[in-house]
Design an enzyme around this catalytic site. Sequence first.
Site, mmCIF file in Angstrom:
data_model
loop_
_atom_site.group_PDB
_atom_site.id
_atom_site.type_symbol
_atom_site.label_atom_id
_atom_site.label_comp_id
_atom_site.label_asym_id
_atom_site.label_seq_id
_atom_site.Cartn_x
_atom_site.Cartn_y
_atom_site.Cartn_z
ATOM 1 N N SER A 143 0.749 2.526 -9.219
ATOM 2 C CA SER A 143 0.863 3.979 -9.286
ATOM 3 C C SER A 143 -0.348 4.588 -9.999
ATOM 4 O O SER A 143 -1.477 4.381 -9.598
ATOM 5 C CB SER A 143 2.184 4.354 -9.956
ATOM 6 N N ASP A 146 6.132 4.101 -4.615
ATOM 7 C CA ASP A 146 5.515 3.782 -5.906
ATOM 8 C C ASP A 146 5.590 2.293 -6.265
ATOM 9 O O ASP A 146 6.655 1.691 -6.272
ATOM 10 C CB ASP A 146 6.227 4.607 -6.980
#
Length: 287
Positions: free
Chosen positions: A40, A154
């Site tokens: 991320s 993510d």
Amino acid sequence: MSKSVALVLSSGGARGVAHIGVIEGLLEEGYSIDSISGSSMGAVVGAVYAAGKLTEFKEWVSNLDRVDVFKLMDFTLSTQGFVRGEKVFNEMKKFIDDRNIEELNIPMSIIATDIVGKKEVVFKKGELFTALRASAAIPSVLKPSLIDGVELVDGGVYNPIPISHVKRHGNDILVVSDVNANIKNTLKKIEEKSNGRFAELIEKWNSFFPTESKPKRLSYFDLVASSVDLMQDRISDYILEINRPDVLVKISRNTCGTFEFYRAAEVIEHGKKEFKKALKNASEGVK
């Protein structure tokens, strides 16, 4: 202690800009970062450094105010997320050429999550921004990335601290920057000056992204964020228990909200300060 570093950067939204301070601290102390893995926001910061554009990225993100951040939110009515997530990467392309991961200055692993297949996906080659967009797709907020028919979200969902995917060298040291640590926050928020022109916008921002705990029932966003936080806490604890780093930089998950990028300058300096503290503790053998 070896001066060669294998660097692992955790997920964490806006808190992830603290990784910039960690990298700056490493360089100031004479360390050489020879490989990076990240999930991320950790992937974003790591890739920016590996592309040789950390200075430009720091200048850009440090000058964002609350209004700028809100304008970068390209809202959509999709049931999979209310932000498309294209605007911010298009802005980054103004100072980082779109390139392949294998063309970066140092080896880089970018982690995303195959949410249907329930497994992690590791990008070590291929289009850089495609991988970063997938790695940063926060569930229910940013729309998933569809790559070769696979929906990716993510990287922090499956592997928030991707130690297992950083390339190791013979005598390097393992440095982990964890911006989701379940510890007391030591960074005091700088009070923002009131601005009547943006009062309505700020009120709307707070309705989307609340930054303070209030004695009320959790909103939809609060429920999702809290659930993801709890999950990542447990996964992170397990990862760090079985893969003990030589230097562990711990930054409280309460340092700032997930979308408070307008606090970047203070969070970056906080990251550097916490790195210096962690390095000293490691040198002295303090756990």
